[in-house]
Design a protein around this motif. Structure first.
Motif, PDB file in Angstrom:
ATOM      1  N   HIS A 272       0.822  -1.210   0.000  1.00 54.39           N
ATOM      2  CA  HIS A 272       0.000   0.000   0.000  1.00 54.39           C
ATOM      3  C   HIS A 272       0.857   1.262   0.000  1.00 54.39           C
ATOM      4  O   HIS A 272       2.054   1.215   0.278  1.00 54.39           O
ATOM      5  CB  HIS A 272      -0.929  -0.002   1.213  1.00 54.39           C
ATOM      6  CG  HIS A 272      -1.809  -1.209   1.294  1.00 54.39           C
ATOM      7  ND1 HIS A 272      -2.903  -1.391   0.467  1.00 54.39           N
ATOM      8  CD2 HIS A 272      -1.750  -2.321   2.083  1.00 54.39           C
ATOM      9  CE1 HIS A 272      -3.489  -2.540   0.746  1.00 54.39           C
ATOM     10  NE2 HIS A 272      -2.807  -3.122   1.731  1.00 54.39           N
ATOM     11  N   HIS A 273       0.203   2.387  -0.304  1.00 47.94           N
ATOM     12  CA  HIS A 273       0.855   3.702  -0.299  1.00 47.94           C
ATOM     13  C   HIS A 273       2.174   3.661  -1.070  1.00 47.94           C
ATOM     14  O   HIS A 273       3.219   4.081  -0.583  1.00 47.94           O
ATOM     15  CB  HIS A 273       1.087   4.186   1.131  1.00 47.94           C
ATOM     16  CG  HIS A 273      -0.176   4.354   1.927  1.00 47.94           C
ATOM     17  ND1 HIS A 273      -1.207   5.158   1.503  1.00 47.94           N
ATOM     18  CD2 HIS A 273      -0.572   3.812   3.108  1.00 47.94           C
ATOM     19  CE1 HIS A 273      -2.191   5.116   2.390  1.00 47.94           C
ATOM     20  NE2 HIS A 273      -1.834   4.300   3.364  1.00 47.94           N
TER      21      HIS A 273
ATOM     22  N   TYR B 234       2.468   9.397  -6.262  1.00 44.91           N
ATOM     23  CA  TYR B 234       1.726   8.438  -5.442  1.00 44.91           C
ATOM     24  C   TYR B 234       0.923   7.519  -6.361  1.00 44.91           C
ATOM     25  O   TYR B 234       0.072   7.973  -7.124  1.00 44.91           O
ATOM     26  CB  TYR B 234       0.787   9.182  -4.485  1.00 44.91           C
ATOM     27  CG  TYR B 234      -0.113   8.267  -3.697  1.00 44.91           C
ATOM     28  CD1 TYR B 234       0.386   7.495  -2.657  1.00 44.91           C
ATOM     29  CD2 TYR B 234      -1.478   8.177  -3.994  1.00 44.91           C
ATOM     30  CE1 TYR B 234      -0.435   6.656  -1.936  1.00 44.91           C
ATOM     31  CE2 TYR B 234      -2.312   7.339  -3.277  1.00 44.91           C
ATOM     32  CZ  TYR B 234      -1.782   6.582  -2.248  1.00 44.91           C
ATOM     33  OH  TYR B 234      -2.594   5.739  -1.538  1.00 44.91           O
ATOM     34  N   VAL B 235       1.209   6.205  -6.312  1.00 42.62           N
ATOM     35  CA  VAL B 235       0.566   5.231  -7.189  1.00 42.62           C
ATOM     36  C   VAL B 235      -0.531   4.449  -6.471  1.00 42.62           C
ATOM     37  O   VAL B 235      -1.357   3.817  -7.104  1.00 42.62           O
ATOM     38  CB  VAL B 235       1.634   4.273  -7.775  1.00 42.62           C
ATOM     39  CG1 VAL B 235       1.015   3.232  -8.696  1.00 42.62           C
ATOM     40  CG2 VAL B 235       2.682   5.065  -8.535  1.00 42.62           C
ATOM     41  N   GLY B 236      -0.552   4.480  -5.148  1.00 39.72           N
ATOM     42  CA  GLY B 236      -1.606   3.795  -4.397  1.00 39.72           C
ATOM     43  C   GLY B 236      -1.226   2.378  -4.014  1.00 39.72           C
ATOM     44  O   GLY B 236      -0.087   2.104  -3.643  1.00 39.72           O
ATOM     45  N   SER B 237      -2.161   1.447  -4.142  1.00 38.18           N
ATOM     46  CA  SER B 237      -1.954   0.066  -3.713  1.00 38.18           C
ATOM     47  C   SER B 237      -1.701  -0.857  -4.910  1.00 38.18           C
ATOM     48  O   SER B 237      -2.232  -0.636  -5.996  1.00 38.18           O
ATOM     49  CB  SER B 237      -3.173  -0.444  -2.944  1.00 38.18           C
ATOM     50  OG  SER B 237      -3.370   0.300  -1.762  1.00 38.18           O
TER      51      SER B 237
ATOM     52  N   ASN C 149      -0.523  13.087  -7.008  1.00 31.11           N
ATOM     53  CA  ASN C 149      -1.494  12.023  -6.774  1.00 31.11           C
ATOM     54  C   ASN C 149      -1.933  11.390  -8.098  1.00 31.11           C
ATOM     55  O   ASN C 149      -2.654  11.997  -8.881  1.00 31.11           O
ATOM     56  CB  ASN C 149      -2.703  12.584  -6.019  1.00 31.11           C
ATOM     57  CG  ASN C 149      -3.635  11.498  -5.524  1.00 31.11           C
ATOM     58  OD1 ASN C 149      -3.188  10.399  -5.197  1.00 31.11           O
ATOM     59  ND2 ASN C 149      -4.922  11.785  -5.472  1.00 31.11           N
TER      60      ASN C 149
ATOM     61  N   PRO D 120      -3.154   7.694  -8.418  1.00 35.82           N
ATOM     62  CA  PRO D 120      -3.424   6.306  -8.011  1.00 35.82           C
ATOM     63  C   PRO D 120      -3.754   5.416  -9.199  1.00 35.82           C
ATOM     64  O   PRO D 120      -4.498   5.796 -10.098  1.00 35.82           O
ATOM     65  CB  PRO D 120      -4.613   6.437  -7.057  1.00 35.82           C
ATOM     66  CG  PRO D 120      -5.237   7.753  -7.398  1.00 35.82           C
ATOM     67  CD  PRO D 120      -4.131   8.637  -7.856  1.00 35.82           C
ATOM     68  N   SER D 121      -3.187   4.235  -9.179  1.00 30.20           N
ATOM     69  CA  SER D 121      -3.360   3.297 -10.286  1.00 30.20           C
ATOM     70  C   SER D 121      -4.821   2.910 -10.483  1.00 30.20           C
ATOM     71  O   SER D 121      -5.505   2.498  -9.554  1.00 30.20           O
ATOM     72  CB  SER D 121      -2.531   2.038 -10.013  1.00 30.20           C
ATOM     73  OG  SER D 121      -2.760   1.062 -10.987  1.00 30.20           O
TER      74      SER D 121
ATOM     75  N   SER E 288      -6.536   9.355 -13.278  1.00 34.11           N
ATOM     76  CA  SER E 288      -5.101   9.057 -13.267  1.00 34.11           C
ATOM     77  C   SER E 288      -4.603   8.612 -14.625  1.00 34.11           C
ATOM     78  O   SER E 288      -5.317   7.970 -15.395  1.00 34.11           O
ATOM     79  CB  SER E 288      -4.804   7.979 -12.228  1.00 34.11           C
ATOM     80  OG  SER E 288      -3.439   7.589 -12.280  1.00 34.11           O
TER      81      SER E 288
END
Length: 221
Positions: A84-85, A112-115, A198, A200-201, A206
């Motif tokens: 994560h993160h 930041y790509v996320g999980s 930011n 996130p995948s 995004s």
């Protein structure tokens, strides 16, 4: 009596030497066991983290002759648990010394790509890097990924720089200024105050697509 006294003295001295050696051996054995336990605990803690990696790949097959190929970045999680993160570093780099050092200025960014789900891969398109590293980025400059940071299944944050070993980080709070500074220090070698983009995948806004599944993964693969 004198002989008996000498024998007793030698016996006592021998007993002291034996006791000292036994005590020293016991301490050494305990220290070795403690060291082994720490190493086993460290290996267990790193068991998932070592299966998360990133790299870039240049595809010149579709580029005109003499022109640089398109650079694509990849992040993989080959473990059987999610991470994560995920934060990835981006950096520009001269392509085979096209630009003299005096004319080259490196650009850097944190995204930041996320999980990442278990057994998955995320692709970072070239347009994402060019947008984050500057619209004026020359076409003969390729971007690289100097490393990434993530939180594992145990809640521990790690940094994995491209040119160094996996590093545990003390700052585990996502998005904190101190935490981002620690990530910058590990990935870029210095604190830059870049902020966090930011992306996130898989999110609708995004440029980073959703994760793809990997067929072969896990610690035994």
């Amino acid at each position: 009596m004198q002989v008996a006294t000498l024998v007793a003295a030698f016996a006592a001295a021998g007993g002291l030497v034996f006791s000292g050696w036994t005590g020293y051996y016991s301490v050494q054995t305990a220290e070795d066991q403690l060291t082994q336990s720490r190493e086993e605990a460290d290996r267990e803690l790193r068991q998932q983290a070592v299966l998360v990696s990133t790299w870039t790949q240049i595809d010149g097959s579709s580029a005109p002759r003499g022109e640089p190929g398109e650079t694509t970045g990849f992040i993989t999680n080959r473990s059987l648990d999610p991470v994560h993160h995920v934060i990835v570093g981006l950096s520009t780099k001269p392509d085979n010394g096209v630009l003299p050092a005096s004319e080259y200025k490196e650009s850097m960014a944190l995204v930041y790509v996320g999980s990442l789900p278990p057994c998955s891969r995320v692709t970072l398109p070239s347009r994402l890097a060019r947008r984050q590293l500057g619209p004026g980025m020359p076409p003969d400059i390729n971007y690289t990924i100097p490393g990434l940071s993530f939180i594992d299944v145990y809640g521990k944050r790690w940094a994995r720089p491209l040119s160094g070993p996996l590093q545990p980080l003390k700052e585990e709070l996502h998005g904190s200024e101190e935490g981002l500074s620690s990530i910058e220090k590990e990935l870029f070698g210095k604190r830059l105050r870049l902020g966090l983009v930011n992306q996130p995948s898989g999110a609708g806004f995004s440029e980073v697509p959703a994760p793809e599944s990997l067929k072969d993964c896990g610690s035994g693969k």
